[in-house]
Enzyme design. Sequence first.
Site, mmCIF file in Angstrom:
data_model
loop_
_atom_site.group_PDB
_atom_site.id
_atom_site.type_symbol
_atom_site.label_atom_id
_atom_site.label_comp_id
_atom_site.label_asym_id
_atom_site.label_seq_id
_atom_site.Cartn_x
_atom_site.Cartn_y
_atom_site.Cartn_z
ATOM 1 N N TYR A 37 76.919 40.874 86.836
ATOM 2 C CA TYR A 37 77.229 41.802 85.526
ATOM 3 C C TYR A 37 77.187 40.836 84.266
ATOM 4 C CZ TYR A 37 81.524 38.944 85.164
ATOM 5 O OH TYR A 37 82.362 37.720 85.255
ATOM 6 N N PHE A 70 80.653 37.842 76.211
ATOM 7 C CA PHE A 70 81.920 37.252 76.322
ATOM 8 C C PHE A 70 81.924 36.565 77.920
ATOM 9 C CE2 PHE A 70 82.987 41.867 76.730
ATOM 10 C CZ PHE A 70 83.216 42.030 78.275
ATOM 11 N N ASP A 71 81.183 37.252 78.762
ATOM 12 C CA ASP A 71 81.105 36.790 80.208
ATOM 13 C C ASP A 71 79.899 37.244 80.959
ATOM 14 O OD1 ASP A 71 82.059 35.340 82.195
ATOM 15 O OD2 ASP A 71 83.305 36.773 83.041
ATOM 16 N N ILE A 121 89.070 46.306 85.901
ATOM 17 C CA ILE A 121 89.530 47.141 85.084
ATOM 18 C C ILE A 121 89.040 48.505 85.693
ATOM 19 C CG2 ILE A 121 89.390 45.639 83.153
ATOM 20 C CD1 ILE A 121 86.519 46.731 82.277
ATOM 21 N N TYR A 181 90.547 46.952 78.660
ATOM 22 C CA TYR A 181 91.620 46.184 78.416
ATOM 23 C C TYR A 181 92.783 46.645 77.608
ATOM 24 C CZ TYR A 181 89.215 42.592 81.011
ATOM 25 O OH TYR A 181 88.292 42.042 82.103
ATOM 26 N N PHE A 184 78.971 46.671 79.694
ATOM 27 C CA PHE A 184 78.413 45.999 80.787
ATOM 28 C C PHE A 184 77.211 46.396 81.444
ATOM 29 C CE2 PHE A 184 83.218 45.610 80.928
ATOM 30 C CZ PHE A 184 83.324 44.181 81.066
#
Length: 200
Positions: free
Chosen positions: A37, A47-48, A67, A93, A109
């Site tokens: 991902y 962010f990741d 999530i 979140y 994502f």
Amino acid sequence: MAVGDVLELAGSRVTKKITRIGGGTMPPTGSTVRVHYTGKLVDGTVFDTSRKRGTPIAFALGQGQVIAGWDRGVASMSVGEQAILTIAPEFGYGNSATGPIPADSTLVFEVELVDWKAASVWKPLITRFLVCLAAVVFALFNISQFRVLSEWARLIDLGPVSRASARGCDSDVSPVCTYLLRAVRSDASCARGSRRARDQ
């Protein structure tokens, strides 16, 4: 389904846009999935990403380990499929800030289902068996320990011993400590009585 198709997975709160068609069956709830991902905010800020680490993330599907938007999205994918999941805050979140992710963020994502493995039928049964076995062993140990201590208390004339006699001690204290404390108190009481007799 075709590349470019957009599916709504939770009303309009989670959507999936297919970017590559996969093959095979979709993973069932409880299966272990491995996913590559890249996570972004709606402004494109990354962010990741697992791509940079080179290792896909693994988790049990539908068990709340990720999530809710991921559970919904990945469950609709087949092995090798790539898609873009757009996840509203309530399936992400929520109103809590998480690391670089601001509160109430819609998340995007890019995901790929690398593979999945069905949940073991025996694993939960073995786990439950081991838990029950441990409970039985612990109970038998306590029963045996109680009998030995009761006999020991009888031999040194502490009087009848019952579990109720331990109520004066902390309930978390083991039977061993409880009876030793009673023995010490009894010995101390006898010693005080002997001293008073000598003084008279």
